[in-house]
Enzyme design. Structure first.
Site: not given
Length: 325
Positions: A236, A262, A283
């Protein structure tokens, strides 16, 4: 699940195999609040879920008195399996182990390419339009006895560790829940984070995003990574101090392979888009294309096991809910 997810993951062949074990409801549920959904939930014992599934909260569960199990066709169940599910004793299964396979393959490829400096060398080759004297290459280039640091022995982290065994690499592992003996059994040396970052040529992050892990890879740790080192992140984006990493790669000191950021898609003007020391992918590491069939197969096998009274092979126990990605 969302209709697009259902069409992509549960293709006709997978649905036929599901129908061999259970009676399938005639309607795909994308919302638990409609009259049709509530009528379906009233007799449902098992839900097969996927991306886009709304939360199974108290309001939804109130209309599902017979629900006993959830088989998820993707990785994390954090987005839809709520505390109310655990309180009701609903069994939960996840395809996280199946989804870990392509992430680990991507990670292995990026580690090997980073140590070989493929991205940097390819750009230099395109600019030069000619070969260089190969014997004069940087002696640190290559994968022989390089040091790789793995942050967290998660499902993906463990699979990466298994894949790394085939290569002549020194592997370090940081995970507070793993003992030295367990790390050794995984083919790694248990190491605290500062020591791991100081010793590694490449660091790969596999830590779930939890309150305690937000910003775990700090500016101080990044400063310990040796000049020319590479950070790989398939976990993440918020696990890393992205501002600090941006400073390091823009200065040319570090390289990064980032499959997550992020926010998930950076603003159009963010400097990481144009940084030559960074490879950004959307991703991509998780299941895509034909890899979605692996997720479907995993869920189908779980449904068959559950219907036969054998229990889930990939159950998510309630005590792990606080550590879910």
């Amino acid at each position: 699940m969302g209709r697009e997810a259902a069409d992509a993951v549960l293709k006709p062949a997978a649905r036929r195999r599901l129908a061999e074990a259970v009676d399938l409801a005639p309607t795909l549920l994308t919302d638990f609040t409609t009259a049709t959904a509530r009528e379906t939930l009233a007799t449902t014992e098992l839900l097969v879920t996927g991306w886009g599934c709304p939360p199974l909260d108290a309001a939804a569960l109130a209309h599902a008195p017979r629900l006993r199990a959830v088989a998820h066709t993707a990785g994390s169940v954090r987005g839809h399996v709520t505390q109310e599910c655990w309180d009701r004793g609903i069994e939960v299964s996840s395809a996280a182990a199946a989804n870990a396979a392509p992430v680990a393959e991507y990670t292995l490829a990026m580690i090997l390419l980073a140590n070989k400096r493929v991205l940097h060398t390819a750009r230099a080759y395109a600019a030069r339009r000619g070969r260089r004297e190969w014997l004069s290459a940087d002696p640190t280039l290559g994968n022989y006895r390089r040091t790789v640091g793995i942050v967290s022995a998660s499902l993906v982290g463990r699979r990466v560790l298994a894949l790394l065994r085939a290569h002549e690499l020194r592997v370090l592992l940081h995970d507070p829940y793993v003992t030295e003996a367990e790390a050794a059994a995984l083919g790694a040396t248990k190491t605290e984070l500062p020591g791991l970052f100081a010793a590694a040529d490449t660091v790969s992050v596999h830590t779930p995003l939890l309150p305690a892990t937000r910003g775990l890879v700090s500016r101080e740790l990044l400063a310990l990574l040796r000049d020319g080192g590479t950070l790989v992140n398939t976990a993440r984006g918020a696990v890393i101090d992205q501002e600090a990493l941006t400073d390091e790669v823009l200065a040319g000191r570090l390289h990064a392979v980032l499959d997550v950021t992020e926010p998930e898609v950076l603003p159009a003007g963010h400097p990481l888009w144009e940084c030559e020391n960074v490879l950004l992918t959307p991703h991509l590491a998780g299941s895509q294309g034909n890899e979605l069939d692996r997720l479907a197969e995993s869920a189908v096998r779980e449904v068959h096991r559950w219907a036969a009274g054998e229990g889930f092979a990939h159950a998510v126990p309630p005590e792990q809910r606080e550590l879910l990605a």
